[in-house]
Write a protein that holds these residues in place. Structure first.
Motif, PDB file in Angstrom:
ATOM      1  N   ASP A  85      -2.905   5.056  -2.375  1.00 53.50           N
ATOM      2  CA  ASP A  85      -3.914   3.991  -2.281  1.00 53.50           C
ATOM      3  C   ASP A  85      -4.853   4.223  -1.099  1.00 53.50           C
ATOM      4  O   ASP A  85      -6.074   4.112  -1.223  1.00 53.50           O
ATOM      5  CB  ASP A  85      -3.229   2.624  -2.126  1.00 53.50           C
ATOM      6  CG  ASP A  85      -2.353   2.277  -3.314  1.00 53.50           C
ATOM      7  OD1 ASP A  85      -2.732   2.621  -4.442  1.00 53.50           O
ATOM      8  OD2 ASP A  85      -1.273   1.690  -3.107  1.00 53.50           O
ATOM      9  N   PHE A  86      -4.276   4.542   0.038  1.00 54.96           N
ATOM     10  CA  PHE A  86      -5.068   4.781   1.241  1.00 54.96           C
ATOM     11  C   PHE A  86      -5.839   6.101   1.140  1.00 54.96           C
ATOM     12  O   PHE A  86      -6.979   6.207   1.605  1.00 54.96           O
ATOM     13  CB  PHE A  86      -4.145   4.787   2.456  1.00 54.96           C
ATOM     14  CG  PHE A  86      -4.844   4.930   3.768  1.00 54.96           C
ATOM     15  CD1 PHE A  86      -5.709   3.947   4.224  1.00 54.96           C
ATOM     16  CD2 PHE A  86      -4.637   6.045   4.562  1.00 54.96           C
ATOM     17  CE1 PHE A  86      -6.359   4.074   5.447  1.00 54.96           C
ATOM     18  CE2 PHE A  86      -5.275   6.177   5.782  1.00 54.96           C
ATOM     19  CZ  PHE A  86      -6.140   5.189   6.229  1.00 54.96           C
ATOM     20  N   MET A  93       0.830  -1.204   0.000  1.00 54.89           N
ATOM     21  CA  MET A  93       0.000   0.000   0.000  1.00 54.89           C
ATOM     22  C   MET A  93       0.864   1.254   0.000  1.00 54.89           C
ATOM     23  O   MET A  93       1.986   1.259   0.522  1.00 54.89           O
ATOM     24  CB  MET A  93      -0.929   0.000   1.218  1.00 54.89           C
ATOM     25  CG  MET A  93      -2.044  -1.018   1.148  1.00 54.89           C
ATOM     26  SD  MET A  93      -3.075  -0.962   2.634  1.00 54.89           S
ATOM     27  CE  MET A  93      -1.924  -1.575   3.867  1.00 54.89           C
TER      28      MET A  93
END
Length: 231
Positions: A83-84, A79
């Motif tokens: 992405d987060f 990640m």
């Protein structure tokens, strides 16, 4: 004959060409300088690379309720801050680094990010909570399932005990300064211990109510004799 020639030679003159104004020696017309348009400030873009952040990682305790807290390095999980950050809208565009931590038993997962720019208020997270919950496995958005709480004197958002959340699972989301935290786990005691161990935004101190004004001895004894009303 002279009259005829005179009549032939007196033709009305045509309109004269405008005469340019005289130019003084050694002078020239001033040059026109084109104006430069202002440069637009570039908009933030998602960051899909992740760098180590020792300062952020050091905030996370090494142990929690007697269990070891695992902190894998950026190369050990796939990640990135981008992405987060997709789950946090425009705020997520400012996510710079991502640190992940977890406990195997009781089950607990923590996502911590550093945010560029202005400080983030915990109240500002409200529009993104539903998407953040779905990111960690909650079925559906259900923003109404989140409620504001105070844990260890710190403001946070909490979710649990709703139909879309697994029984026993609770989620917390909060921020302080340049950091945003998202926490989920199967033990609410362990979750609250993690919230207390990490920095957070202090809850506002309630304003004390003013003390009631003591009655005067005259009021206590029955009050003053009322003045006669004007007729």
């Amino acid at each position: 004959m002279s009259l005829g020639m005179s009549a032939c030679s007196t033709a009305e003159p045509g309109p004269a060409s405008p005469t340019p104004p005289p130019t003084h020696a050694g002078t020239s017309s001033p040059a026109t300088i084109p104006s430069t348009p202002p440069t637009a400030t570039p908009e933030p873009t998602p960051r899909f690379t992740n760098q180590p952040d020792p300062q952020l990682e050091a905030l996370i305790p090494a142990t929690l309720v007697g269990a070891r807290v695992e902190k894998p390095g950026p190369s050990e999980f796939g990640m990135t801050p981008g992405d987060f950050g997709i789950n946090f809208g425009e705020l997520g565009l400012r996510f710079e680094t991502l640190v992940v931590a977890f406990v195997e038993k009781p089950r607990l997962s923590l996502f911590a990010v550093r945010v560029a720019g202005a400080s983030v208020d915990t109240a500002d997270l409200r529009p993104y909570l539903a998407a953040a919950g779905r990111y960690v496995g909650i079925n559906g958005l259900h923003p109404e399932a989140w409620r504001a709480v105070v844990i260890g004197g710190k403001r946070a958002w909490k979710r649990g005990d709703d139909p879309a959340t697994l029984p026993g699972t609770t989620l917390y989301c909060w921020s302080v300064g340049q950091y945003v935290f998202l926490l989920t786990g199967s033990s609410d005691a362990a979750n609250m211990a993690m919230v207390k161990a990490l920095p957070g935004q202090p809850a506002p101190t309630p304003t004390p109510r003013p003390s009631p004004t003591p009655r005067s001895s005259l009021a206590t004894s029955g009050g003053a004799t009322p003045s006669p009303s004007a007729s």
